[in-house]
Design an enzyme around this catalytic site. Structure first.
Site, mmCIF file in Angstrom:
data_model
loop_
_atom_site.group_PDB
_atom_site.id
_atom_site.type_symbol
_atom_site.label_atom_id
_atom_site.label_comp_id
_atom_site.label_asym_id
_atom_site.label_seq_id
_atom_site.Cartn_x
_atom_site.Cartn_y
_atom_site.Cartn_z
ATOM 1 N N TRP A 166 0.837 -1.201 0.000
ATOM 2 C CA TRP A 166 0.000 0.000 0.000
ATOM 3 C C TRP A 166 0.877 1.258 0.000
ATOM 4 O O TRP A 166 0.532 2.261 -0.624
ATOM 5 C CB TRP A 166 -0.901 -0.003 1.233
ATOM 6 N N HIS A 167 2.015 1.180 0.681
ATOM 7 C CA HIS A 167 2.864 2.359 0.807
ATOM 8 C C HIS A 167 3.541 2.737 -0.507
ATOM 9 O O HIS A 167 3.864 3.910 -0.709
ATOM 10 C CB HIS A 167 3.936 2.130 1.882
ATOM 11 N N GLY A 168 3.793 1.782 -1.360
ATOM 12 C CA GLY A 168 4.434 2.142 -2.609
ATOM 13 C C GLY A 168 4.638 0.961 -3.527
ATOM 14 O O GLY A 168 4.714 -0.190 -3.079
ATOM 15 N N PHE A 188 2.334 8.795 -1.057
ATOM 16 C CA PHE A 188 1.575 7.549 -0.950
ATOM 17 C C PHE A 188 0.092 7.761 -1.198
ATOM 18 O O PHE A 188 -0.667 6.823 -1.177
ATOM 19 C CB PHE A 188 1.773 6.904 0.430
#
Length: 487
Positions: free
Chosen positions: A323-325, A487
């Protein structure tokens, strides 16, 4: 529009006056929606159309899911909503990642791939408002929330500008009802919101933004940097990202209070945690609880066999990392934390510490065992930060090796002094960081360090004015964006 700019302060003042000049909550909601879309469109007006389309789709999907009595039809609408939200993230955030990795895989098999990667602009905050909107539909589908038929209030819930770009990721059960009731100005609530905003400005502009020029050059040249410098830069980055991200949450929560809203707490002194599990109950709480409620629990949570429970934890953390990257470094970062939490769950039999527990215990000073647990946990978290900050997995492994070897020779101590000599604050940054830790430890039972109800008013105001003076003297006014904007 970034919080730490004069533009935002002017914008905030104008919206504040217009908002409280209106006597009816419905008109106030109109002002908030217009202000929120103007705030978001400051980056790129096209982002507004994307957010509006996503909001309209989930608003309609939630109403359809609630009204339909035919279970298969409800499920179809629900799945379509999830697919639309995940497809939106997949296209804008992960398209290049999957395309590049498919090309590498194909070439390793001897295939020739001629397509070129489509470079897609990532809309600011898309991961945050998409998760917020998606949780709304999930809660309606589960029967935990009755959907609102009021479109304007739903648009306000999704786009609420204080927390739109980087959270906290709110739930419909908590934030949406606040848009559906009368709100009156409360001086104490607004004043405390200003205090929390002030603390956020200090952490962002004085600490995080002054650490950035020390951290960035070292990580940009990891191959040529000494191990001691890399070790110091990693510790500095741990404080940079904490002060940067928690500052955004402080300003967001404080700003919301100016308008009569209460947002959830997003950080609860995570570096005082005594285990990886406790750290994640205190760090980015809105995201951690989102993955817990919508991924970990549906997988079976801890109600299954230990092996399956460990797998559930690993999968949840890997998805959280992704999800962060769109990078393998984030996936590995999530995997490392998943392993540490899973191992903790398997070997520790004591009751986990809750986020509502006083971090570090109730004693005035931490015990040697508490200090050791906090130090070990912080060290483990810093290992993860290396993968979070590094550009590639190879670079992260190189940093980990060089920094680890330097710790055996105590190289980080002289390097800390050497690096800070070139800082605008000089060695002052080495005073600020321990000072921050001490202040947060002393005030750890309070909602934020500037909540000082027992202090005489002259002493309180001396503290506020002193902090403002420090921001004006040592703060960075170069419009440095918050780290989590990416993000």
């Amino acid at each position: 529009m970034t919080f730490t700019t004069l533009t935002f302060l002017i914008f905030l003042a104008l919206v504040f006056v217009a908002y409280w000049s209106c006597g009816h909550w419905k008109v106030q909601n109109v002002i908030l929606v217009v202000a929120s879309y103007a705030f978001y469109g400051w980056w790129d007006y096209r982002f507004c159309g994307l957010m509006l389309a996503s909001s309209l789709f989930d608003y309609s999907a939630a109403l359809a899911v609630h009204k339909l009595s035919h279970r298969p039809a409800r499920r179809v609408i629900f799945v379509l909503s999830l697919a639309a939200n995940l497809g939106l993230l997949g296209f804008f955030k992960y398209h290049d990642f999957f395309a590049d990795n498919f090309r590498v895989l194909a070439e390793s098999l001897g295939w020739t791939v001629h397509f070129s990667t489509l470079r897609v602009v990532l809309p600011v905050g898309i991961s945050f408002y998409t998760f917020q909107s998606m949780s709304y539909v999930i809660d309606v589908y589960r029967g935990q929330l009755r959907p609102t038929a009021r479109l304007l209030e739903y648009l306000a819930y999704v786009s609420f500008f204080p927390q739109l770009v980087a959270g906290p990721i709110e739930r419909g059960t908590h934030l949406l009802p606040q848009f559906l009731r009368t709100r009156t100005f409360e001086y104490d609530q607004a004043a405390d919101g200003c205090r929390q905003m002030l603390w956020g400005f200090f952490k962002k502009m004085v600490i995080a933004d002054n650490l950035a020029p020390l951290v960035n050059p070292i990580f940009a040249n990891a191959a040529g940097a000494e191990g001691g410098a890399l070790a110091v830069a990693t510790i500095f980055f741990a404080f940079q990202i904490y002060c940067d991200f928690s500052a955004y949450s402080d300003i967001a929560v404080g700003t919301a209070r100016l308008f009569g809203f209460e947002l959830m707490r997003n950080f609860a002194l995570p570096y005082f945690a005594q285990s990886p599990g406790e750290f994640w109950r205190r760090w980015h709480i809105s995201l951690t609880t989102w993955f817990r409620d919508y991924v970990y629990v549906p997988l079976g949570g801890a109600r299954v066999a230990p092996g399956r429970g460990a797998f559930n934890i690993l999968l949840t953390f890997v998805l959280s990392g992704f999800w962060h990257g769109a990078s393998w470094t984030f996936i590995i970062w999530g995997l490392l934390h998943g392993i540490s939490v899973a191992v903790e769950r398997l070997i520790c039999k004591h009751t986990p510490r809750k986020v509502t527990d006083t971090p570090g215990g109730e004693a005035w000073l931490p015990s040697p065992r508490t200090l050791l647990n906090m130090a070990l946990t912080f060290g483990l978290i810093c290992v993860g930060w290396i993968f979070f900050r590094a550009s590639t997995t190879g670079e992260a492994l190189l940093i980990l090796k060089k920094a680890g070897l330097s710790l055996l020779t105590l190289d980080p101590v002289p390097w800390a002094l050497a690096l800070t000599e070139d800082s605008p604050l000089g060695w002052g940054i080495l005073v600020l960081l321990p000072g921050l830790v001490v202040i947060e430890w002393i005030t750890r039972r309070r909602p934020h360090p500037l909540y000082l109800p027992g202090w005489p008013r002259p002493l309180r105001w001396a503290g506020y004015l002193g902090l403002i003076a420090v921001i004006l003297w040592a703060g960075t006014f170069s419009n440095v964006e918050f780290i989590y904007f990416q993000f």
